[in-house]
Motif scaffolding. Structure first.
Motif, PDB file in Angstrom:
ATOM      1  N   ARG A 152     -34.301 -75.828 -15.374  1.00 19.24           N
ATOM      2  CA  ARG A 152     -35.145 -74.657 -15.423  1.00 19.24           C
ATOM      3  C   ARG A 152     -35.959 -74.461 -14.404  1.00 19.24           C
ATOM      4  NH1 ARG A 152     -40.272 -73.753 -18.130  1.00 19.24           N
ATOM      5  NH2 ARG A 152     -40.507 -75.832 -18.999  1.00 19.24           N
ATOM      6  N   HIS A 153     -36.515 -75.408 -13.735  1.00 20.37           N
ATOM      7  CA  HIS A 153     -37.220 -75.336 -12.274  1.00 20.37           C
ATOM      8  C   HIS A 153     -36.347 -75.232 -11.096  1.00 20.37           C
ATOM      9  CE1 HIS A 153     -40.230 -76.897 -15.098  1.00 20.37           C
ATOM     10  NE2 HIS A 153     -41.065 -76.105 -14.437  1.00 20.37           N
ATOM     11  N   ALA A 154     -35.010 -75.292 -11.303  1.00 16.17           N
ATOM     12  CA  ALA A 154     -34.097 -75.296 -10.220  1.00 16.17           C
ATOM     13  C   ALA A 154     -33.588 -74.023  -9.596  1.00 16.17           C
ATOM     14  CB  ALA A 154     -32.997 -76.277 -10.132  1.00 16.17           C
ATOM     15  N   ASP A 155     -33.480 -72.984 -10.650  1.00 17.91           N
ATOM     16  CA  ASP A 155     -32.867 -71.814 -10.357  1.00 17.91           C
ATOM     17  C   ASP A 155     -31.561 -71.954  -9.647  1.00 17.91           C
ATOM     18  OD1 ASP A 155     -32.665 -69.047 -10.241  1.00 17.91           O
ATOM     19  OD2 ASP A 155     -33.701 -68.709  -8.468  1.00 17.91           O
ATOM     20  N   ASN A 156     -30.457 -72.847 -10.276  1.00 16.69           N
ATOM     21  CA  ASN A 156     -29.281 -72.815  -9.681  1.00 16.69           C
ATOM     22  C   ASN A 156     -28.175 -72.657 -10.667  1.00 16.69           C
ATOM     23  OD1 ASN A 156     -26.972 -74.216  -8.339  1.00 16.69           O
ATOM     24  ND2 ASN A 156     -28.231 -75.838  -7.337  1.00 16.69           N
ATOM     25  N   PRO A 157     -27.661 -71.494 -10.990  1.00 19.68           N
ATOM     26  CA  PRO A 157     -26.755 -71.463 -11.623  1.00 19.68           C
ATOM     27  C   PRO A 157     -25.445 -72.112 -11.732  1.00 19.68           C
ATOM     28  CG  PRO A 157     -27.359 -69.409 -11.017  1.00 19.68           C
ATOM     29  CD  PRO A 157     -28.095 -70.510 -10.185  1.00 19.68           C
ATOM     30  N   ASP A 158     -25.046 -72.299 -10.470  1.00 16.95           N
ATOM     31  CA  ASP A 158     -23.770 -73.426 -10.338  1.00 16.95           C
ATOM     32  C   ASP A 158     -24.020 -74.822 -10.898  1.00 16.95           C
ATOM     33  OD1 ASP A 158     -22.255 -71.304  -9.060  1.00 16.95           O
ATOM     34  OD2 ASP A 158     -23.027 -72.065  -7.267  1.00 16.95           O
ATOM     35  N   LEU A 159     -25.192 -75.184 -10.605  1.00 17.87           N
ATOM     36  CA  LEU A 159     -25.767 -76.471 -11.078  1.00 17.87           C
ATOM     37  C   LEU A 159     -25.742 -76.602 -12.796  1.00 17.87           C
ATOM     38  CD1 LEU A 159     -26.332 -79.598 -10.802  1.00 17.87           C
ATOM     39  CD2 LEU A 159     -28.617 -78.765 -10.585  1.00 17.87           C
ATOM     40  N   VAL A 160     -25.943 -75.394 -13.421  1.00 15.02           N
ATOM     41  CA  VAL A 160     -26.137 -75.400 -14.814  1.00 15.02           C
ATOM     42  C   VAL A 160     -24.603 -75.218 -15.296  1.00 15.02           C
ATOM     43  CG1 VAL A 160     -26.703 -73.982 -16.676  1.00 15.02           C
ATOM     44  CG2 VAL A 160     -28.183 -74.198 -14.710  1.00 15.02           C
ATOM     45  N   ARG A 161     -23.703 -74.550 -14.735  1.00 11.00           N
ATOM     46  CA  ARG A 161     -22.362 -74.326 -15.123  1.00 11.00           C
ATOM     47  C   ARG A 161     -21.611 -75.661 -14.977  1.00 11.00           C
ATOM     48  NH1 ARG A 161     -19.126 -70.139 -15.055  1.00 11.00           N
ATOM     49  NH2 ARG A 161     -20.568 -68.860 -14.198  1.00 11.00           N
ATOM     50  N   LYS A 162     -22.037 -76.516 -14.073  1.00 16.47           N
ATOM     51  CA  LYS A 162     -21.178 -77.799 -13.809  1.00 16.47           C
ATOM     52  C   LYS A 162     -21.671 -78.608 -14.986  1.00 16.47           C
ATOM     53  CE  LYS A 162     -20.931 -77.869  -8.738  1.00 16.47           C
ATOM     54  NZ  LYS A 162     -21.449 -78.517  -7.491  1.00 16.47           N
ATOM     55  N   CYS A 163     -22.970 -78.784 -15.283  1.00 18.04           N
ATOM     56  CA  CYS A 163     -23.485 -79.454 -16.500  1.00 18.04           C
ATOM     57  C   CYS A 163     -22.758 -79.052 -17.735  1.00 18.04           C
ATOM     58  CB  CYS A 163     -24.919 -79.137 -16.621  1.00 18.04           C
ATOM     59  SG  CYS A 163     -26.215 -80.228 -15.230  1.00 18.04           S
ATOM     60  N   ILE A 164     -22.673 -77.877 -18.083  1.00 17.46           N
ATOM     61  CA  ILE A 164     -22.060 -77.425 -19.237  1.00 17.46           C
ATOM     62  C   ILE A 164     -20.547 -77.896 -19.204  1.00 17.46           C
ATOM     63  CG2 ILE A 164     -21.041 -75.386 -20.492  1.00 17.46           C
ATOM     64  CD1 ILE A 164     -23.626 -73.899 -19.175  1.00 17.46           C
ATOM     65  N   ILE A 165     -19.901 -77.917 -18.360  1.00 19.83           N
ATOM     66  CA  ILE A 165     -18.596 -78.276 -18.308  1.00 19.83           C
ATOM     67  C   ILE A 165     -18.349 -79.704 -18.344  1.00 19.83           C
ATOM     68  CG2 ILE A 165     -16.263 -78.671 -16.741  1.00 19.83           C
ATOM     69  CD1 ILE A 165     -17.121 -75.925 -15.403  1.00 19.83           C
ATOM     70  N   PHE A 166     -19.311 -80.526 -17.795  1.00 18.41           N
ATOM     71  CA  PHE A 166     -19.505 -82.037 -18.044  1.00 18.41           C
ATOM     72  C   PHE A 166     -19.763 -82.298 -19.634  1.00 18.41           C
ATOM     73  CE2 PHE A 166     -21.533 -86.107 -18.263  1.00 18.41           C
ATOM     74  CZ  PHE A 166     -20.670 -86.933 -17.488  1.00 18.41           C
ATOM     75  N   LEU A 167     -20.834 -81.692 -19.894  1.00 16.85           N
ATOM     76  CA  LEU A 167     -21.216 -81.922 -21.444  1.00 16.85           C
ATOM     77  C   LEU A 167     -20.090 -81.553 -22.576  1.00 16.85           C
ATOM     78  CD1 LEU A 167     -24.709 -80.090 -21.187  1.00 16.85           C
ATOM     79  CD2 LEU A 167     -24.351 -82.774 -21.654  1.00 16.85           C
ATOM     80  N   VAL A 168     -19.634 -80.506 -22.429  1.00 17.86           N
ATOM     81  CA  VAL A 168     -18.241 -80.014 -23.175  1.00 17.86           C
ATOM     82  C   VAL A 168     -17.189 -81.259 -23.155  1.00 17.86           C
ATOM     83  CG1 VAL A 168     -16.261 -78.688 -23.512  1.00 17.86           C
ATOM     84  CG2 VAL A 168     -18.628 -77.735 -23.112  1.00 17.86           C
ATOM     85  N   GLN A 169     -17.136 -81.869 -22.121  1.00 21.33           N
ATOM     86  CA  GLN A 169     -15.823 -82.939 -21.852  1.00 21.33           C
ATOM     87  C   GLN A 169     -16.383 -84.328 -22.748  1.00 21.33           C
ATOM     88  OE1 GLN A 169     -15.626 -83.061 -17.737  1.00 21.33           O
ATOM     89  NE2 GLN A 169     -13.926 -81.332 -17.613  1.00 21.33           N
ATOM     90  N   LYS A 170     -17.725 -84.256 -23.024  1.00 23.72           N
ATOM     91  CA  LYS A 170     -18.057 -85.444 -23.776  1.00 23.72           C
ATOM     92  C   LYS A 170     -17.600 -85.666 -25.145  1.00 23.72           C
ATOM     93  CE  LYS A 170     -22.643 -86.937 -21.642  1.00 23.72           C
ATOM     94  NZ  LYS A 170     -24.025 -86.985 -21.792  1.00 23.72           N
ATOM     95  N   HIS A 171     -17.180 -84.624 -25.826  1.00 25.74           N
ATOM     96  CA  HIS A 171     -16.658 -84.421 -27.064  1.00 25.74           C
ATOM     97  C   HIS A 171     -17.503 -85.118 -28.309  1.00 25.74           C
ATOM     98  CE1 HIS A 171     -13.119 -82.759 -25.158  1.00 25.74           C
ATOM     99  NE2 HIS A 171     -13.165 -83.565 -24.653  1.00 25.74           N
ATOM    100  N   ASP A 172     -18.878 -84.614 -28.366  1.00 25.11           N
ATOM    101  CA  ASP A 172     -19.629 -85.053 -29.291  1.00 25.11           C
ATOM    102  C   ASP A 172     -20.518 -83.880 -29.512  1.00 25.11           C
ATOM    103  OD1 ASP A 172     -22.547 -85.597 -28.293  1.00 25.11           O
ATOM    104  OD2 ASP A 172     -21.249 -86.762 -26.863  1.00 25.11           O
ATOM    105  N   ASP A 173     -21.189 -83.637 -30.845  1.00 24.66           N
ATOM    106  CA  ASP A 173     -21.904 -82.814 -31.307  1.00 24.66           C
ATOM    107  C   ASP A 173     -22.909 -82.400 -30.612  1.00 24.66           C
ATOM    108  OD1 ASP A 173     -19.828 -82.290 -33.217  1.00 24.66           O
ATOM    109  OD2 ASP A 173     -21.019 -83.279 -35.073  1.00 24.66           O
TER     110      ASP A 173
END
Length: 225
Positions: A152-173
């Motif tokens: 929230r304090h970083a203002d870095n959409p690319d970093l957020v996108r990378k986090c989303i992709i990483f999280l989805v690959q965890k395959h847990d709720d």
């Protein structure tokens, strides 16, 4: 003198001599005994002892960080301690590769937002990229909340996108819900994935109000309005 007496008296030189005289099997027993003994000491004594043990043989005693459990439960855990800061400085200079391991062990034990912030501040993980690299590999609500605050304090959409992709690959709720929160809150588009957590536009205003609200979303519940 016993191990307990040496620790209570802060006789680190004596403790080192005692450990040096032990056989391999005796040393393994001592590792376990010391971990247990540290579960009843004060916050200040814990950091003094842990600093000595890490300097003495870090590969053996790094897991003694688990002994903070009693300090977490009592609310006495405090990273704003000169010996905790000395430990962090020493590790960064002498064994930086052990810091992620310490984080992996310590973070799941923490119980409050203040404790999490204290740990990150102690290791001077102030940049969003640094925080995210550590926190997105964790699976606790507090870790995810700390990651959310860093983004929230970083203002870095690319970093957020990378986090989303990483999280989805965890395959847990919980990770899927975290990915949904990030996508909705930061308005990340063009993510070709299905998200089960539906967040209404008006609810986005409540995600950052408190950890309690964030945790509700993370567990698929509605926020407290």
């Amino acid at each position: 003198m016993t191990l307990k007496q040496l620790i209570d008296r802060e006789d680190w030189e004596g403790l080192g001599r005692n450990l040096e005289t032990m056989s391999n099997s005796q040393f393994r027993t001592a590792e376990s005994s010391i971990r247990t003994l540290l579960m009843s000491v004060s916050n200040e004594l814990f950091w003094k002892a842990y600093l000595f043990l890490m300097k003495y043989r870090r590969q053996s005693f790094i897991t003694c960080i688990t002994s903070i459990r009693h300090l977490v439960r009592s609310g006495e855990l405090d990273f704003d301690n000169e010996h905790a800061h000395e430990l962090c400085s020493w590790m960064k200079e002498n064994c930086p590769e052990y810091i992620p391991k310490l984080m992996r062990i310590a973070i799941p034990l923490l119980a409050t937002e203040e404790q999490m912030d204290g740990l990150l501040h102690c290791f001077e993980l102030s940049a969003a990229e640094q925080c995210v690299a550590v926190l997105m590999r964790q699976d606790t609500p507090l870790a995810y909340y700390a990651m959310f605050k860093a983004l929230r304090h970083a203002d870095n959409p690319d970093l957020v996108r990378k986090c989303i992709i990483f999280l989805v690959q965890k395959h847990d709720d919980m990770a899927f819900n975290m990915a949904s929160i990030l996508r909705g809150y930061f308005g990340i588009e063009r993510i070709n994935m299905n998200f089960s957590l539906r967040i209404e536009p008006y609810e986005l205003n409540y995600i950052d109000k408190s950890f309690a609200n964030f945790n509700n979303f993370l567990n698929g519940r509605r926020p407290v309005l």
